[in-house]
Design an enzyme around this catalytic site. Structure first.
Site, PDB file in Angstrom:
ATOM      1  N   ARG A 117       0.808  -1.238   0.000  1.00 42.48           N
ATOM      2  CA  ARG A 117       0.000   0.000   0.000  1.00 42.48           C
ATOM      3  C   ARG A 117       0.836   1.281   0.000  1.00 42.48           C
ATOM      4  NH1 ARG A 117      -3.599  -2.849   3.567  1.00 42.48           N
ATOM      5  NH2 ARG A 117      -5.226  -3.747   2.258  1.00 42.48           N
ATOM      6  N   LYS A 139       3.799  11.343 -11.301  1.00 40.62           N
ATOM      7  CA  LYS A 139       2.892  10.499 -12.099  1.00 40.62           C
ATOM      8  C   LYS A 139       3.537   9.132 -12.266  1.00 40.62           C
ATOM      9  CE  LYS A 139       0.174  13.585 -14.965  1.00 40.62           C
ATOM     10  NZ  LYS A 139      -0.095  14.018 -16.348  1.00 40.62           N
ATOM     11  N   GLU A 181      10.437  17.124 -25.657  1.00 46.47           N
ATOM     12  CA  GLU A 181       9.704  17.500 -24.426  1.00 46.47           C
ATOM     13  C   GLU A 181      10.155  18.887 -23.959  1.00 46.47           C
ATOM     14  OE1 GLU A 181       7.230  16.327 -22.523  1.00 46.47           O
ATOM     15  OE2 GLU A 181       7.036  14.226 -23.093  1.00 46.47           O
ATOM     16  N   LYS A 223       8.559  22.575 -14.536  1.00 41.83           N
ATOM     17  CA  LYS A 223       7.761  21.404 -14.119  1.00 41.83           C
ATOM     18  C   LYS A 223       7.479  21.480 -12.620  1.00 41.83           C
ATOM     19  CE  LYS A 223       6.165  17.089 -14.685  1.00 41.83           C
ATOM     20  NZ  LYS A 223       6.152  15.825 -15.324  1.00 41.83           N
ATOM     21  N   GLU A 233      -3.513  17.528 -11.555  1.00 47.40           N
ATOM     22  CA  GLU A 233      -3.927  17.846 -12.912  1.00 47.40           C
ATOM     23  C   GLU A 233      -5.392  18.264 -13.007  1.00 47.40           C
ATOM     24  OE1 GLU A 233      -1.893  15.455 -16.002  1.00 47.40           O
ATOM     25  OE2 GLU A 233      -3.885  15.316 -16.859  1.00 47.40           O
ATOM     26  N   ARG A 237      -1.770  21.934 -14.419  1.00 46.91           N
ATOM     27  CA  ARG A 237      -0.896  20.840 -14.864  1.00 46.91           C
ATOM     28  C   ARG A 237      -1.310  20.285 -16.233  1.00 46.91           C
ATOM     29  NH1 ARG A 237       1.782  15.974 -11.234  1.00 46.91           N
ATOM     30  NH2 ARG A 237       2.986  15.100 -12.944  1.00 46.91           N
ATOM     31  N   ASN A 241       0.380  18.548 -20.904  1.00 50.77           N
ATOM     32  CA  ASN A 241      -0.054  17.532 -21.875  1.00 50.77           C
ATOM     33  C   ASN A 241      -0.087  18.065 -23.301  1.00 50.77           C
ATOM     34  OD1 ASN A 241      -0.425  15.562 -19.913  1.00 50.77           O
ATOM     35  ND2 ASN A 241      -2.368  16.500 -19.323  1.00 50.77           N
ATOM     36  N   HIS A 244       0.520  15.679 -26.059  1.00 45.46           N
ATOM     37  CA  HIS A 244       0.411  14.315 -25.542  1.00 45.46           C
ATOM     38  C   HIS A 244      -0.869  13.608 -25.975  1.00 45.46           C
ATOM     39  CE1 HIS A 244       3.876  15.525 -23.309  1.00 45.46           C
ATOM     40  NE2 HIS A 244       3.964  14.372 -22.689  1.00 45.46           N
ATOM     41  N   HIS A 248      -0.222  10.248 -27.575  1.00 48.34           N
ATOM     42  CA  HIS A 248      -0.623   8.969 -26.975  1.00 48.34           C
ATOM     43  C   HIS A 248      -1.430   8.134 -27.966  1.00 48.34           C
ATOM     44  CE1 HIS A 248      -0.249  10.450 -22.521  1.00 48.34           C
ATOM     45  NE2 HIS A 248       0.899  10.324 -23.131  1.00 48.34           N
ATOM     46  N   HIS A 261       8.463   7.838 -26.973  1.00 46.51           N
ATOM     47  CA  HIS A 261       7.421   8.739 -26.469  1.00 46.51           C
ATOM     48  C   HIS A 261       7.646  10.188 -26.924  1.00 46.51           C
ATOM     49  CE1 HIS A 261       4.543  10.625 -23.855  1.00 46.51           C
ATOM     50  NE2 HIS A 261       5.492  11.279 -23.214  1.00 46.51           N
TER      51      HIS A 261
HETATM   52  N1  GLY Z   1       4.017  14.418 -18.208  1.00 44.50           N
HETATM   53  C1  GLY Z   1       3.008  15.324 -17.851  1.00 44.50           C
HETATM   54  C2  GLY Z   1       2.871  15.540 -16.391  1.00 44.50           C
HETATM   55  O1  GLY Z   1       3.731  15.155 -15.623  1.00 44.50           O
HETATM   56  O2  GLY Z   1       1.881  16.073 -15.949  1.00 44.50           O
END
Ligand code: GLY
Length: 357
Positions: A117, A139, A181, A223, A233, A237, A241, A244, A248, A261
């Protein structure tokens, strides 16, 4: 030593950007830690273990290997590793050190999030992409056949150790994938970073120390600021994306094997820039300078045979799609983006077609 505070409701920690920091890793291991599990891939371990082992300064540690590759970023390898941790007497005092690229950071972090956990994770990203994105911000997760990162959790690390010197052995293609990125970060929030990438391409591609240190530190600073403002997010945040959502879809459509990626994000940014221009959010001049910046660090692998219609259909299963509405992060000028929903499918399809062309 640039150190960037990340302050979230879950945890406050530092993302430290420093050449040679791997040699100091033991300082970041909490004193009462039980077994230390280094989660990595054989490739990273073969190339980079010497500095980490020295940095752990005699602290006993177990090394666990993930298979590597986006198509192996699934739940099954984590179950195998968790069983192994139990066999090796892992318990709630154990620590995971996620040592590798973005896939290792995501999977090692998720393993730490779910083992008994939740146990702490120390993130040590070793690729450019992981250093500026995946390793920072908590994340974690794995892919499902239906889409990328569809199982996961927010599990903030106890620290992020970023050694730009670790990039000297990174293959050229992976290095460029990380640069996309960084272009993303420039477009969404830092005009100076964007201009630097445009004006200092040769120094950046030659991996000159000062250029690399600047682009990493500026990206990590942004970041850290964004994640501190919005860990889960809900709002700000989401701008991370940019590129992305389309990216994705492309990764899933190509079976997670054809593109890295960062390359998929480059495609995704192209699509989003075309969409921003045709929907009137971005001037033609700004769109061109962004597309040119992406091309400066290209090309991305050929995309022949990829169906624009299939990509459009896949957007619906992205986890940022809310009750059937896809939200796009669209640039409005260099350093500024807007979150836009309700865009007509025909406009999205033509942006995808333009990005594929
Ligand atoms: N890779 C996008 C984020 O960390 O929110």
């Amino acid at each position: 030593m640039p150190s960037f505070p990340v302050e979230t409701p879950q945890r406050a920690y530092s993302a430290i950007v420093e050449r040679g920091i791997l040699l100091d890793a033991a300082r970041y291991v909490p004193p009462k830690s039980g077994r230390i599990f280094v989660v990595t891939t054989e490739d990273v371990w073969n190339h980079q273990s010497t500095a980490l082992v020295r940095g752990l300064a005699g602290l006993p540690h177990e090394v666990l290997f993930l298979p590597g590759g986006e198509d192996n970023k699934r739940l099954a390898p984590l179950e195998t590793l968790a069983e192994e941790m139990v066999r090796r007497q892992g318990d709630r005092t154990s620590l995971v050190i996620a040592f590798g690229g973005g896939i290792v950071n995501d999977m090692g972090g998720f393993l730490a999030a779910i083992f008994m956990r939740g146990i702490p994770v120390l993130q040590i990203p070793t690729t450019l992409l992981a250093q500026v994105d995946a390793g920072v911000g908590g994340k974690t997760g794995v892919n499902l056949a239906g889409g990328k990162n569809l199982i996961g959790s927010f599990h903030q690390p106890i620290a992020v150790l970023i050694d730009p010197g670790a990039l000297s052995t990174l293959p050229e293609r992976e290095y460029r994938a990380g640069l996309y990125e960084i272009i993303k970060t420039g477009i969404i929030r830092s005009a100076p970073l964007f201009r630097f990438l445009v004006e200092h391409r040769d120094a950046v591609l030659a991996r000159e120390d000062r250029a690399v240190d600047y682009i990493i530190a500026e990206s990590v600073s942004i970041k850290a600021e964004v994640v501190s403002a919005d860990e889960r997010e809900g709002d700000l945040r989401r701008i991370l994306n940019f590129g992305h959502t389309f990216g994705h879809a492309l990764e899933a459509e190509t079976g997670y094997r054809r593109l890295l990626h960062g390359e998929a994000v480059a495609f995704g940014m192209r699509a989003a820039i075309h969409l921003a221009e045709t929907t009137g959010y971005l001037s033609a001049e700004n769109a061109l300078e962004m597309l040119d910046a992406i091309s400066l660090y290209g090309p991305i692998p050929p995309l022949d045979g990829v169906s624009a219609g299939n990509l459009l259909a896949r957007l619906a299963s992205d986890k940022k799609t809310v009750q059937g509405t896809v939200h796009f992060i669209l640039p409005t000028s260099v350093g500024e983006v807007k979150i836009v929903g309700g865009v007509k499918s025909i406009a999205v399809l033509s942006a995808i077609q333009a990005a594929l062309a």
